[in-house]
Scaffold this motif. Structure first.
Motif, PDB file in Angstrom:
ATOM      1  N   HIS A  50       0.634  -8.378   8.976  1.00  0.00           N
ATOM      2  CA  HIS A  50       1.888  -7.851   8.450  1.00  0.00           C
ATOM      3  C   HIS A  50       2.182  -6.536   9.152  1.00  0.00           C
ATOM      4  CE1 HIS A  50       5.051  -6.622   5.739  1.00  0.00           C
ATOM      5  NE2 HIS A  50       4.415  -5.483   5.536  1.00  0.00           N
ATOM      6  N   SER A  51       3.445  -6.284   9.367  1.00  0.00           N
ATOM      7  CA  SER A  51       3.875  -5.000   9.918  1.00  0.00           C
ATOM      8  C   SER A  51       5.194  -4.637   9.266  1.00  0.00           C
ATOM      9  CB  SER A  51       4.055  -5.089  11.435  1.00  0.00           C
ATOM     10  OG  SER A  51       4.697  -3.924  11.916  1.00  0.00           O
ATOM     11  N   ASP A  52       5.317  -3.378   8.882  1.00  0.00           N
ATOM     12  CA  ASP A  52       6.583  -2.916   8.325  1.00  0.00           C
ATOM     13  C   ASP A  52       7.619  -2.673   9.414  1.00  0.00           C
ATOM     14  OD1 ASP A  52       5.666  -2.925   5.694  1.00  0.00           O
ATOM     15  OD2 ASP A  52       4.834  -0.905   5.889  1.00  0.00           O
ATOM     16  N   ALA A  53       7.194  -2.719  10.672  1.00  0.00           N
ATOM     17  CA  ALA A  53       8.101  -2.380  11.765  1.00  0.00           C
ATOM     18  C   ALA A  53       8.311  -3.535  12.743  1.00  0.00           C
ATOM     19  CB  ALA A  53       7.582  -1.150  12.497  1.00  0.00           C
ATOM     20  N   VAL A  54       7.254  -3.935  13.446  1.00  0.00           N
ATOM     21  CA  VAL A  54       7.352  -4.985  14.470  1.00  0.00           C
ATOM     22  C   VAL A  54       6.193  -5.963  14.268  1.00  0.00           C
ATOM     23  CG1 VAL A  54       7.432  -5.512  16.938  1.00  0.00           C
ATOM     24  CG2 VAL A  54       8.409  -3.358  16.102  1.00  0.00           C
ATOM     25  N   PRO A  55       6.443  -7.088  13.588  1.00  0.00           N
ATOM     26  CA  PRO A  55       5.382  -8.082  13.423  1.00  0.00           C
ATOM     27  C   PRO A  55       4.856  -8.578  14.771  1.00  0.00           C
ATOM     28  CG  PRO A  55       7.190  -8.535  11.927  1.00  0.00           C
ATOM     29  CD  PRO A  55       7.658  -7.464  12.869  1.00  0.00           C
ATOM     30  N   HIS A  56       3.602  -8.997  14.770  1.00  0.00           N
ATOM     31  CA  HIS A  56       2.928  -9.402  16.004  1.00  0.00           C
ATOM     32  C   HIS A  56       3.689 -10.484  16.777  1.00  0.00           C
ATOM     33  CE1 HIS A  56      -0.431  -9.883  18.731  1.00  0.00           C
ATOM     34  NE2 HIS A  56      -0.421 -11.187  18.503  1.00  0.00           N
ATOM     35  N   ASP A  57       4.192 -11.505  16.090  1.00  0.00           N
ATOM     36  CA  ASP A  57       4.890 -12.585  16.787  1.00  0.00           C
ATOM     37  C   ASP A  57       6.242 -12.145  17.332  1.00  0.00           C
ATOM     38  OD1 ASP A  57       3.067 -14.866  16.679  1.00  0.00           O
ATOM     39  OD2 ASP A  57       3.273 -14.636  14.516  1.00  0.00           O
ATOM     40  N   VAL A  58       6.849 -11.145  16.718  1.00  0.00           N
ATOM     41  CA  VAL A  58       8.072 -10.554  17.271  1.00  0.00           C
ATOM     42  C   VAL A  58       7.728  -9.853  18.577  1.00  0.00           C
ATOM     43  CG1 VAL A  58       9.877  -8.820  16.934  1.00  0.00           C
ATOM     44  CG2 VAL A  58       9.179 -10.282  15.027  1.00  0.00           C
ATOM     45  N   ALA A  59       6.628  -9.106  18.581  1.00  0.00           N
ATOM     46  CA  ALA A  59       6.207  -8.418  19.806  1.00  0.00           C
ATOM     47  C   ALA A  59       5.971  -9.429  20.922  1.00  0.00           C
ATOM     48  CB  ALA A  59       4.949  -7.586  19.550  1.00  0.00           C
ATOM     49  N   HIS A  60       5.311 -10.558  20.612  1.00  0.00           N
ATOM     50  CA  HIS A  60       5.124 -11.601  21.633  1.00  0.00           C
ATOM     51  C   HIS A  60       6.463 -12.046  22.204  1.00  0.00           C
ATOM     52  CE1 HIS A  60       0.980 -12.924  22.125  1.00  0.00           C
ATOM     53  NE2 HIS A  60       0.776 -12.692  20.844  1.00  0.00           N
ATOM     54  N   LEU A  61       7.421 -12.342  21.327  1.00  0.00           N
ATOM     55  CA  LEU A  61       8.721 -12.824  21.798  1.00  0.00           C
ATOM     56  C   LEU A  61       9.400 -11.781  22.683  1.00  0.00           C
ATOM     57  CD1 LEU A  61      10.987 -14.931  21.835  1.00  0.00           C
ATOM     58  CD2 LEU A  61      11.842 -13.925  19.703  1.00  0.00           C
ATOM     59  N   LEU A  62       9.445 -10.540  22.236  1.00  0.00           N
ATOM     60  CA  LEU A  62      10.122  -9.501  23.016  1.00  0.00           C
ATOM     61  C   LEU A  62       9.400  -9.225  24.331  1.00  0.00           C
ATOM     62  CD1 LEU A  62      11.188  -7.110  20.124  1.00  0.00           C
ATOM     63  CD2 LEU A  62      12.559  -8.873  21.295  1.00  0.00           C
ATOM     64  N   VAL A  63       8.077  -9.217  24.315  1.00  0.00           N
ATOM     65  CA  VAL A  63       7.297  -9.024  25.542  1.00  0.00           C
ATOM     66  C   VAL A  63       7.570 -10.167  26.525  1.00  0.00           C
ATOM     67  CG1 VAL A  63       4.929  -9.257  26.426  1.00  0.00           C
ATOM     68  CG2 VAL A  63       5.447  -7.546  24.695  1.00  0.00           C
ATOM     69  N   GLU A  64       7.543 -11.395  26.040  1.00  0.00           N
ATOM     70  CA  GLU A  64       7.742 -12.541  26.920  1.00  0.00           C
ATOM     71  C   GLU A  64       9.151 -12.557  27.498  1.00  0.00           C
ATOM     72  OE1 GLU A  64       6.252 -16.098  24.961  1.00  0.00           O
ATOM     73  OE2 GLU A  64       4.366 -15.078  24.505  1.00  0.00           O
TER      74      GLU A  64
END
Length: 177
Positions: free
Chosen positions: A32-46
């Motif tokens: 869980h993240s109050d800011a940037v969930p891990h899977d969101v980071a994957h999507l934005l990074v990719e």
């Protein structure tokens, strides 16, 4: 392909809507993240790094079950399991790069935004991270935007992000750069 992130109490859910392949069941994200969930980071990074063999490129290709998501229909799930294939060496390298960048860049962003205490061991400093500064700037901007929108959501609210690259044909393919 559209990816919808739904904020839940203490967790989040991911739903993928793609035009090829079997419809996928939504699944809960890790942690869980109050800011940037891990899977969101994957999507934005990719998206920002142009990684096509990571989590979302594989989903968009729809060319075989790799266990990250699964078809919603039980019969399609059984077929998918029979057709499961290992990732290519290129996809494995892309996934490793995506994982490293998603973890590292969010941690660097959290330090830069005062959400995490600096630590020389992890994530270290931006200058010694080995990440291209242009990529970091784009990701920090995307994280800022997403975090603001995510914080404003009540549980049950969603944000949908688009995968900007072409979807696959549903047939097995290899990653090309």
């Amino acid at each position: 392909m559209d990816v919808t992130f739904t904020k839940l109490a203490g967790r989040y859910q991911i739903a993928v809507d793609r035009s090829v392949g079997a419809p996928l069941a939504p699944r809960n994200g890790p942690g869980h993240s109050d800011a940037v969930p891990h899977d969101v980071a994957h999507l934005l990074v990719e998206i920002e790094a142009g990684i096509r063999g990571g989590v979302y490129g594989r989903l968009a290709a729809a060319d075989g079950d790799d266990g990250m998501f699964w078809p919603a229909d039980p019969a399609a799930r059984r077929t998918s399991l029979r057709k499961r294939r290992p990732p290519t060496p290129e996809e494995s390298a892309d996934m490793a790069r995506s994982e490293r960048l998603a973890s590292l860049t969010v941690a660097l962003w959290e330090v830069a935004r005062g959400r995490r205490r600096p630590d020389p061991a992890w994530p270290g400093a931006v200058g010694s991270s080995g990440v291209d500064t242009g990529l970091l700037d784009r990701l920090f901007e995307r994280y800022d935007d997403f975090a603001g929108r995510w914080a404003a959501l009540d549980p049950g609210g969603s944000i949908t992000l688009a995968w900007p690259f072409p979807e696959g044909t549903g047939r097995r393919r290899r990653t090309t750069r």
